[in-house]
Design an enzyme around this catalytic site. Structure first.
Site, PDB file in Angstrom:
ATOM      1  N   ASP A   1       0.263  -7.703   1.609  1.00  0.00           N
ATOM      2  CA  ASP A   1       0.684  -6.299   1.678  1.00  0.00           C
ATOM      3  C   ASP A   1       2.197  -6.151   1.679  1.00  0.00           C
ATOM      4  O   ASP A   1       2.770  -5.414   2.484  1.00  0.00           O
ATOM      5  CB  ASP A   1       0.090  -5.618   2.913  1.00  0.00           C
ATOM      6  CG  ASP A   1       0.062  -4.100   2.767  1.00  0.00           C
ATOM      7  OD1 ASP A   1       0.340  -3.610   1.648  1.00  0.00           O
ATOM      8  OD2 ASP A   1      -0.220  -3.406   3.757  1.00  0.00           O
TER       9      ASP A   1
ATOM     10  N   ASN B   1       5.334   5.078   9.082  1.00  0.00           N
ATOM     11  CA  ASN B   1       6.064   3.894   9.540  1.00  0.00           C
ATOM     12  C   ASN B   1       5.781   2.678   8.669  1.00  0.00           C
ATOM     13  O   ASN B   1       6.507   1.680   8.741  1.00  0.00           O
ATOM     14  CB  ASN B   1       5.688   3.539  10.981  1.00  0.00           C
ATOM     15  CG  ASN B   1       6.568   4.212  12.014  1.00  0.00           C
ATOM     16  OD1 ASN B   1       6.104   5.041  12.782  1.00  0.00           O
ATOM     17  ND2 ASN B   1       7.842   3.851  12.037  1.00  0.00           N
ATOM     18  N   SER B   2       4.729   2.731   7.863  1.00  0.00           N
ATOM     19  CA  SER B   2       4.352   1.583   7.039  1.00  0.00           C
ATOM     20  C   SER B   2       5.524   1.119   6.184  1.00  0.00           C
ATOM     21  O   SER B   2       6.148   1.919   5.486  1.00  0.00           O
ATOM     22  CB  SER B   2       3.179   1.946   6.127  1.00  0.00           C
ATOM     23  OG  SER B   2       2.009   2.131   6.862  1.00  0.00           O
TER      24      SER B   2
ATOM     25  N   LEU C   1      -2.952 -27.286   2.868  1.00  0.00           N
ATOM     26  CA  LEU C   1      -3.019 -28.667   3.336  1.00  0.00           C
ATOM     27  C   LEU C   1      -4.038 -29.466   2.532  1.00  0.00           C
ATOM     28  O   LEU C   1      -3.884 -30.679   2.351  1.00  0.00           O
ATOM     29  CB  LEU C   1      -3.414 -28.702   4.818  1.00  0.00           C
ATOM     30  CG  LEU C   1      -2.342 -28.341   5.849  1.00  0.00           C
ATOM     31  CD1 LEU C   1      -2.985 -28.194   7.221  1.00  0.00           C
ATOM     32  CD2 LEU C   1      -1.256 -29.406   5.887  1.00  0.00           C
TER      33      LEU C   1
ATOM     34  N   HIS D   1       0.815  -1.218   0.000  1.00  0.00           N
ATOM     35  CA  HIS D   1       0.000   0.000   0.000  1.00  0.00           C
ATOM     36  C   HIS D   1       0.851   1.272   0.000  1.00  0.00           C
ATOM     37  O   HIS D   1       0.351   2.348  -0.294  1.00  0.00           O
ATOM     38  CB  HIS D   1      -0.990   0.003   1.176  1.00  0.00           C
ATOM     39  CG  HIS D   1      -0.383   0.277   2.515  1.00  0.00           C
ATOM     40  ND1 HIS D   1      -0.099  -0.719   3.439  1.00  0.00           N
ATOM     41  CD2 HIS D   1      -0.030   1.436   3.114  1.00  0.00           C
ATOM     42  CE1 HIS D   1       0.397  -0.178   4.525  1.00  0.00           C
ATOM     43  NE2 HIS D   1       0.456   1.132   4.355  1.00  0.00           N
TER      44      HIS D   1
END
Length: 459
Positions: A154, A228-229, A284, A124
């Site tokens: 993301d 901070n992303s 699985l 993003h």
């Protein structure tokens, strides 16, 4: 004269009362306001308080080395995107069909993960970018190339050519991260470069309500804010344990908890993007029973035919309690383990079967992409050559799930639409959705039911 002294006495008494009132109310109130506005930490003092055990434990942890190494490996990411905006004024005057373009700039963080300039960040942060600029901690700027993205987790991978070896952060094993362990969040909140905050791991395998993709966050109380992303979550050794991605907030700013994609998942995504260009999803081959909420583990509802789980001997009703000796208490923890694996990897699964613990070695299979046909609400899936041979068919697409409980066609195979053979799910979904434009007039879908018999539906 007597009248003069009377006035003088009254004046003195009034002055005394005024002065006293000032001392009692005004001056005292003013002093309180002044002292409250002076931060106590800036007052110099020679007083040394007796340290408690809590202070001793905090002081025993040295964050300086981890912080010093991390700030040089965390970068500022500038994303420039070209946006198109409708303009009623331009439309009125006949200019450019009523649209105008403008630049939109966004900023975030990224982490250098190799000396030759590979950088990991959030998808993003760079979504829809036409230009990506990286600024290192030493203020050097470089144009970045986008290598690949994984919107589901993301994660995005970038590359810069600096011409020199760059400092980087090595990956840690996020499975070994413990709740209560100290971590540092490093990034560029509000464009404040090279910012380091500290906290502890508050939870693992955290699934967030409303988030349908990432279901295995590391939760911390280290302060993370906009900007901070894509930044680093590191342990006290300066190793990467997660990529800071989200916060829980009603204001848009940090209010107590932040969330990071575990490093094992991030590393697997990066490896897949470099080797295959897309993420390889491993499963699985089971469906989950969510009917019981008090189970410590993940209960299997049923198994996919020819899946690794079925071949390994897992059964419906088994409760998965461990994967590769990692405790599994809920689905998000199971998903986190599988997201970090590739198709055809082996995992050791421990299940509780009627009170007995059994261990099975399961080979993971590749997730089959499901396609949604909106017209009828059908989930469609491609059939393998083995499945077609088993059904004695040369072509067909399987209906995996239907939304209409009164007309459940789950398991039926679509073979033709208006006499046209269908061979893949995407093509079939497109043909079905086109039927709505014809109002279903003279449209025929031919299917094979669960008994292997042909059926025809006319719409």
């Amino acid at each position: 004269m007597r009248k003069f002294f009377s006035f003088l006495s009254i004046a003195i008494l009034g002055g005394a009362i005024t002065l006293g009132g000032y001392k009692m109310f005004v001056e005292k109130k003013g002093v309180i306001q002044q002292s409250a506005s002076i931060p106590l930490p800036i007052i110099n003092s020679h007083f040394n308080p007796t340290p408690t055990n809590t202070v001793d434990n905090a002081n025993a942890i040295d964050f300086t080395l981890a912080a010093e190494n991390s700030v040089h490996s965390v970068v500022h990411v500038k994303n420039t995107a070209i946006r198109t905006q409708s303009s009623p004024i331009d439309l009125f005057f006949g200019n450019r069909n009523g649209q105008r373009q403008f630049e939109q700039v966004g900023t975030g963080s990224g982490v250098i993960i190799s000396s030759d300039g590979y950088i990991i960040t959030n998808n993003h942060v760079i979504d829809h970018a036409s230009d990506i600029e990286i600024t290192l901690n030493n203020k050097q700027r470089y144009k970045a190339a986008l290598i690949g993205t994984d919107p589901a987790n993301d994660i995005a991978l970038l590359k810069i050519d600096a011409g020199v070896d760059l400092p980087y952060i090595p990956f840690a094993d996020s499975d070994r991260v413990k709740i209560g362990e100290w971590v540092l969040a490093v990034g560029n909140p509000y464009n404040l470069t090279s910012t380091v905050t500290a906290g502890i791991v508050s939870a693992k395998g955290r699934d967030l309500e409303g988030n349908s993709s990432i279901d295995s966050f590391i939760q911390t109380d280290a302060a993370v804010n906009p900007g901070n992303s894509g930044g680093a979550l590191v342990n006290t050794r300066g190793e990467l344990v997660g990529i800071n991605t989200a916060i829980s907030s009603r204001t848009g700013s940090f209010i107590g908890y932040s969330f990071a994609v575990p490093s094992n998942i991030a590393k697997k995504v990066v490896d897949d993007l470099l080797e295959f260009g897309t993420v390889q999803e491993a499963v699985l081959g089971i469906r989950i029973d969510n009917s019981e909420n008090d189970i410590d583990g993940v209960k299997i509802a049923d198994l996919t035919d020819e899946s690794g789980a079925q071949k390994a001997g897992l059964q419906a009703g088994d409760i998965i309690v461990k994967v590769n000796e990692v405790k599994i208490s809920k689905f998000s923890e199971l998903r986190g383990q599988l997201t970090a694996k590739r198709p055809y990897d082996f995992v050791v699964v421990t299940v509780d079967r009627d009170g007995d613990l059994l261990t099975k070695k399961v080979i993971l299979t590749k997730r089959i992409k499901l396609i949604f046909a909106k017209t009828f609400g059908w989930q469609l899936q491609n059939l393998s050559q083995e499945e077609l041979k088993k059904l004695d068919l040369t072509n067909g697409v399987k209906i995996v799930e239907t939304k209409d409980p009164d007309n459940d066609l789950s398991g039926f195979i679509i073979t033709t639409i208006n006499n046209k053979k269908v061979t893949n799910a995407e093509e079939t979904a497109a043909l079905i959705d086109q039927l709505s434009s014809f109002r279903f007039s003279n449209s025929i879908i031919e299917l094979v039911n669960l008994d292997g018999e042909k059926e025809r539906f006319r719409f």
